[in-house]
Design a protein around this motif. Structure first.
Motif, PDB file in Angstrom:
ATOM      1  N   ARG A   1      44.081  83.439  63.241  1.00  0.00           N
ATOM      2  CA  ARG A   1      44.062  82.676  64.454  1.00  0.00           C
ATOM      3  C   ARG A   1      43.200  81.300  64.300  1.00  0.00           C
ATOM      4  N   CYS A   2      42.495  81.135  63.290  1.00  0.00           N
ATOM      5  CA  CYS A   2      41.486  80.012  63.049  1.00  0.00           C
ATOM      6  C   CYS A   2      42.478  78.678  62.492  1.00  0.00           C
TER       7      CYS A   2
ATOM      8  N   GLY B   1      36.231  73.620  62.803  1.00  0.00           N
ATOM      9  CA  GLY B   1      34.683  73.391  62.310  1.00  0.00           C
ATOM     10  C   GLY B   1      33.714  73.712  63.363  1.00  0.00           C
ATOM     11  N   LEU B   2      34.033  73.949  64.453  1.00  0.00           N
ATOM     12  CA  LEU B   2      33.041  73.938  65.697  1.00  0.00           C
ATOM     13  C   LEU B   2      32.175  75.092  65.624  1.00  0.00           C
ATOM     14  N   CYS B   3      32.659  76.289  65.188  1.00  0.00           N
ATOM     15  CA  CYS B   3      31.590  77.382  64.836  1.00  0.00           C
ATOM     16  C   CYS B   3      30.776  76.931  63.634  1.00  0.00           C
TER      17      CYS B   3
ATOM     18  N   VAL C   1      30.950  82.593  68.611  1.00  0.00           N
ATOM     19  CA  VAL C   1      31.878  83.018  69.586  1.00  0.00           C
ATOM     20  C   VAL C   1      32.241  82.123  70.712  1.00  0.00           C
ATOM     21  N   GLN C   2      31.008  81.807  71.163  1.00  0.00           N
ATOM     22  CA  GLN C   2      31.166  80.735  72.455  1.00  0.00           C
ATOM     23  C   GLN C   2      31.781  79.524  72.394  1.00  0.00           C
ATOM     24  N   VAL C   3      31.786  78.866  71.195  1.00  0.00           N
ATOM     25  CA  VAL C   3      32.562  77.645  70.938  1.00  0.00           C
ATOM     26  C   VAL C   3      33.955  77.722  70.388  1.00  0.00           C
ATOM     27  N   CYS C   4      34.317  78.629  69.924  1.00  0.00           N
ATOM     28  CA  CYS C   4      35.556  78.902  69.251  1.00  0.00           C
ATOM     29  C   CYS C   4      36.577  78.669  70.321  1.00  0.00           C
ATOM     30  N   PRO C   5      37.472  77.693  70.565  1.00  0.00           N
ATOM     31  CA  PRO C   5      38.533  77.527  71.319  1.00  0.00           C
ATOM     32  C   PRO C   5      39.743  78.453  71.057  1.00  0.00           C
TER      33      PRO C   5
END
Length: 82
Positions: A23-24, A28-30, A68-72
């Motif tokens: 899914r990734c 790179g946000l995480c 977890v919070q930032v993963c779109p």
């Protein structure tokens, strides 16, 4: 008034960090959000052709949940160990 649901509390030793590499999309946000620099982008590609995120095996995740919070793509989860 509705009853509140009781939220289960876990110690970090009872949790596991998981990244669904298929899914990734390698944004790179995480990696940027991780306060302990535990995450990194790999040099391998996933089925979509992206360099995916992974946990550095030499570093310890503190289970803060920032990734977890930032993963779109909702590719990261922290769940109780089975």
């Amino acid at each position: 008034m509705e009853p509140q649901t009781k939220r289960q509390s876990y110690k970090k030793e009872e949790l596991e960090h998981h990244i669904d590499i298929d899914r990734c999309k390698g944004c790179g946000l995480c990696v940027e959000a991780c306060p302990k620099d535990v995450l990194e982008l790999t040099r391998e590609i996933n089925v979509k052709g992206y360099f995916y995120a992974q946990q550095n095996p030499e570093k310890t995740c503190i289970m803060c949940g920032m990734c977890v919070q930032v993963c779109p793509d909702v590719a990261i989860s922290i769940t109780p160990k089975k």
